[in-house]
Design an enzyme around this catalytic site. Structure first.
Site, PDB file in Angstrom:
ATOM      1  CE  LYS A   1      43.691 -39.263   4.379  1.00 62.11           C
ATOM      2  NZ  LYS A   1      43.757 -38.982   2.878  1.00 62.11           N
TER       3      LYS A   1
ATOM      4  CB  SER B   1      42.815 -39.516  -0.958  1.00 68.22           C
ATOM      5  OG  SER B   1      43.756 -40.508  -1.259  1.00 68.22           O
TER       6      SER B   1
ATOM      7  CB  SER C   1      44.679 -42.691   1.331  1.00 73.73           C
ATOM      8  OG  SER C   1      44.546 -41.346   1.173  1.00 73.73           O
TER       9      SER C   1
HETATM   10  N1  GLN Z   1      45.999 -42.984  -4.814  1.00 74.50           N
HETATM   11  C1  GLN Z   1      46.787 -41.843  -5.088  1.00 74.50           C
HETATM   12  C2  GLN Z   1      48.148 -42.270  -4.545  1.00 74.50           C
HETATM   13  O1  GLN Z   1      48.366 -43.170  -3.853  1.00 74.50           O
HETATM   14  C3  GLN Z   1      45.976 -40.518  -4.424  1.00 74.50           C
HETATM   15  C4  GLN Z   1      46.266 -40.413  -2.998  1.00 74.50           C
HETATM   16  C5  GLN Z   1      45.595 -39.145  -2.228  1.00 74.50           C
HETATM   17  O2  GLN Z   1      44.800 -38.595  -3.068  1.00 74.50           O
HETATM   18  N2  GLN Z   1      45.951 -38.889  -1.214  1.00 74.50           N
HETATM   19  O3  GLN Z   1      48.802 -41.236  -4.642  1.00 74.50           O
END
Ligand code: GLN
Length: 526
Positions: free
Chosen positions: A76, A195, A171
């Protein structure tokens, strides 16, 4: 070959059935053919080919480095990679080339893994769709699968085929899509509130969030330091265990990692689940849960029960506070974390030279998207002297209550919790963007965020296809640092459900209609 497990491909490499260079080239060609998925931000072709060449020399001498020698992986784009651009899908870091590798990246490379590239994400990993980065949204490979296409043909009549592509979730959507589309054998994601697990569920792959402290965060560009964990995306549970075995352990560069030595492990094949106690948290049965996910969840519970496991309803009473609590803690840490991006040390700097303050302001305005700026603003509000006690400190107390809920349940004899990962299957992009990032995260992370606040290990395992032909995953949550036990249960489950393989040949055929001008050779997955 590309559809094989890590262990199988490693054996094939050792036996000379395939060379690292061949493997690398096959993945590179697939990466090119599936470019329209937008899974990769950077394809590190030269690096990967060079690494393959070196792996090949080692194999020739019969001296391979480790379990991943010569095997393509992806990372990532929020993990630092020495000499390779690391953007976090943000204008702020566009063009930024770190001088060092994140510990987890280094550990993969030390095993001989081939780094195919850096995968797409929401800007600074803030989101649950992989739709909010500067490089554009990631498309879910299942949108182009035979399974989904056939169902769609039955159900709809008129719409333009490609206008209804689905999101990957996020994400770490780029990593999930990369693994799902066979462009690599494993990928790193990150997991702060779901994510890794969320896109894994939507893309039909395994997504593991290890226990907080088991895997080093050094070189992972932070979102919420107290919740971030490097995540692992693979096509089967055994592969996730293999990668975890490589990554786990103390890192002097991350003081939050455990001190005890971690032994490498292979997962046993569980044959008898009768000694297991599976907890079903009643608060996870929310009105928003789709009936299809609900019924698969019940089916999974029945499966354990029918094989002799004890399945009991449990309560995690503070669950409903987790979203709002996460919001306060996440934005507060974001406000403080993002202070490092000031245009001076690295990353973007605006042209204005009126004053230092004006330079800071303009740099951050240009560098961050609305989502990041919005979170910084909220976080600074919660951290104001007059708000600190009422918001930040209170949220920390609530976080403790949420974590204690899990401790109580596990102390009562439950081994593993079984929950949905997401509310529903992946939705079309056009549907997803009707809501803003904040509303989306608040809905989509409902089953995943609490785990991060408690630091527990959790894994999403694909269970079945929905009536629309899309993957649905379920989540298993384990006791802190009992990642191996968690994965053993997940492996048993995976074996029982026999999730179908994505029909990639169909995806390849569709590439030709997406890229009309591109000549496409057919790809052999065998
Ligand atoms: N959706 C959550 C956020 O936007 C988790 C994101 C993540 O786990 N990086 O904070």
């Amino acid at each position: 070959m590309l559809g094989r497990t890590l262990r199988e491909v490693s054996v094939a490499l050792k036996q000379g059935q395939v060379t690292p260079t061949e493997l690398c080239q096959r993945c590179l060609s697939l990466i090119k053919k599936t470019k329209f998925l937008n899974a990769y931000i950077t394809v590190s072709e030269e690096v990967a080919l060079k690494q393959a060449e070196e792996a090949e020399k080692r194999y020739k001498k019969g001296r391979s480095l480790g379990d991943l020698d010569g095997i393509p992986i992806a990372v990532k784009d929020n993990f630092s990679t020495s000499g390779i651009e690391t953007t976090c899908a943000s204008n702020m870091l566009k063009g930024y080339v770190p001088p060092y590798n994140a510990t987890v990246v280094q550990k993969l490379l030390d095993q001989g893994a081939l780094l195919m590239g850096k995968t797409n994400l929401d800007e600074f990993a803030m989101g649950s769709g992989s739709t909010d980065g500067i490089f554009g949204p990631v498309k879910n490979p299942w949108s182009y699968s035979k399974q989904y296409r056939e169902k769609r043909k039955q159900n709809s009549h008129s719409e333009n085929e490609d206008s209804n592509w689905l999101i990957t979730g996020g994400s770490s959507g780029g990593s999930a899509a990369a693994v799902s589309a066979f462009t690599c054998f494993a990928a790193l994601g990150s997991d702060t509130g779901g994510s890794t697990r969320n896109p894994a569920a939507h893309c039909g792959v395994v997504g593991l969030k290890p226990s907080y402290g088991l895997v080093s965060r050094h070189g992972l560009i932070p979102l919420v330091n107290s919740m971030d964990v490097p995540g692992i995306l693979t096509r089967c549970v055994d592969d996730a265990a293999t990668v975890l075995g490589i990554l786990a352990g103390h890192d002097p560069k991350d003081s939050t990692t455990i001190q005890d030595p971690v032994k490498p492990f292979t997962l046993p094949s569980l044959t008898d689940v009768s000694k297991l106690c599976i907890g079903i948290p009643k608060e996870y049965l929310t009105p928003e849960l789709s009936s299809e996910v609900h019924s698969l969840w019940s089916k999974a519970a029945n499966l354990f029960e029918s094989e002799g496991a004890k399945v009991i309803e449990v309560s995690l009473p503070h669950t409903s506070y987790s979203i709002v609590c996460y919001h306060v803690l996440c934005t507060s840490e974001v406000a403080s974390n993002m202070a490092r991006f000031d245009g001076l040390e690295y990353g973007h700097r605006c042209d204005s030279s009126v004053s230092t303050e004006a330079m800071y302001a303009a740099t951050r305005r240009e560098g961050f998207n609305d989502v990041v700026r919005g979170r910084i603003l909220s976080g600074n509000f919660f951290l104001l002297k007059e708000n600190y006690e009422n918001y930040f400190v209170k949220a920390q107390k609530v976080r403790r209550l949420i974590a204690n809920d899990f401790v109580n349940v596990f102390n009562s004899g439950v081994d593993v919790l079984l929950t949905p990962t997401t509310l529903s299957e992946a939705v079309p992009y056009t549907e997803f963007i009707k809501e803003d990032n904040r509303t989306r995260s608040a809905q989509d992370d409902i089953f995943t965020q609490a785990v991060n606040m408690a630091g527990l290990p959790a894994v999403s395992v694909p269970m079945a296809l929905s009536t629309q032909g899309l993957p649905i995953g379920l989540q298993f949550i384990g006791r802190a640092f009992c990642d191996q036990q968690l994965l053993t249960v997940a492996k048993w489950f995976e074996k029982q459900v026999q999730f179908p393989v994505i029909q990639l040949q169909e995806l390849m055929d569709d590439c030709s209609s997406v890229f009309e001008n591109e000549k496409l050779a057919s790809v052999s997955l065998k």
